[in-house]
Design a protein around this motif. Structure first.
Motif, PDB file in Angstrom:
ATOM      1  N   ILE A 132     -68.003 -10.842  39.602  1.00  0.00           N
ATOM      2  CA  ILE A 132     -67.999 -11.384  38.248  1.00  0.00           C
ATOM      3  C   ILE A 132     -68.593 -12.790  38.232  1.00  0.00           C
ATOM      4  N   ALA A 133     -68.335 -13.557  39.284  1.00  0.00           N
ATOM      5  CA  ALA A 133     -68.855 -14.924  39.367  1.00  0.00           C
ATOM      6  C   ALA A 133     -70.349 -14.958  39.683  1.00  0.00           C
ATOM      7  N   THR A 134     -70.896 -13.864  40.207  1.00  0.00           N
ATOM      8  CA  THR A 134     -72.305 -13.799  40.573  1.00  0.00           C
ATOM      9  C   THR A 134     -73.166 -13.636  39.325  1.00  0.00           C
TER      10      THR A 134
ATOM     11  N   LEU B 138     -60.040  -6.318  44.862  1.00  0.00           N
ATOM     12  CA  LEU B 138     -59.982  -7.220  43.709  1.00  0.00           C
ATOM     13  C   LEU B 138     -60.722  -8.525  43.987  1.00  0.00           C
ATOM     14  N   SER B 139     -60.597  -9.043  45.199  1.00  0.00           N
ATOM     15  CA  SER B 139     -61.309 -10.270  45.565  1.00  0.00           C
ATOM     16  C   SER B 139     -62.818 -10.057  45.492  1.00  0.00           C
TER      17      SER B 139
ATOM     18  N   GLN C 113     -56.026  -5.640  47.314  1.00  0.00           N
ATOM     19  CA  GLN C 113     -56.276  -7.064  47.097  1.00  0.00           C
ATOM     20  C   GLN C 113     -57.690  -7.435  47.530  1.00  0.00           C
ATOM     21  N   GLN C 114     -58.144  -6.871  48.626  1.00  0.00           N
ATOM     22  CA  GLN C 114     -59.502  -7.129  49.105  1.00  0.00           C
ATOM     23  C   GLN C 114     -60.531  -6.625  48.086  1.00  0.00           C
TER      24      GLN C 114
ATOM     25  N   ARG D 132     -64.306  -7.940  43.583  1.00  0.00           N
ATOM     26  CA  ARG D 132     -64.635  -7.833  42.155  1.00  0.00           C
ATOM     27  C   ARG D 132     -64.719  -9.218  41.511  1.00  0.00           C
ATOM     28  N   GLU D 133     -63.816 -10.114  41.891  1.00  0.00           N
ATOM     29  CA  GLU D 133     -63.850 -11.477  41.363  1.00  0.00           C
ATOM     30  C   GLU D 133     -65.152 -12.177  41.759  1.00  0.00           C
ATOM     31  N   GLN D 134     -65.586 -11.977  42.996  1.00  0.00           N
ATOM     32  CA  GLN D 134     -66.840 -12.570  43.447  1.00  0.00           C
ATOM     33  C   GLN D 134     -68.018 -11.994  42.676  1.00  0.00           C
TER      34      GLN D 134
END
Length: 74
Positions: free
Chosen positions: A34-36, A27-28, A24-25, A30-32
């Protein structure tokens, strides 16, 4: 063909196992990512223990989103 299957099985057994919380960490993170927008350099990791020998891994992304990779030694 049999030898190739045995090597594949061994490589699967050699993978590093992670807990659901570690997954989960990741994935989090990775989400950050993608937003960058713009240039990015991933966290420094110990490639000798994190990847199989001969693996390619991302070292940076520039402002034009061009990626740079390195390869782990054999």
């Amino acid at each position: 063909m049999v030898e190739s299957g045995q090597r594949s099985s061994q490589r699967l057994d050699d993978r590093i196992k992670h807990t659901p919380q570690q997954f989960q960490q990741a994935l989090s993170g990775r989400e950050q990512l993608i937003a960058t927008k713009g240039a990015y350099a991933p966290e420094t990791i110990d490639v000798s223990t994190s990847f199989f020998p001969g693996s390619y891994y991302l070292t940076s992304v520039d402002e034009n989103l061009c990626r740079t990779y390195s390869k782990t030694p054999y």
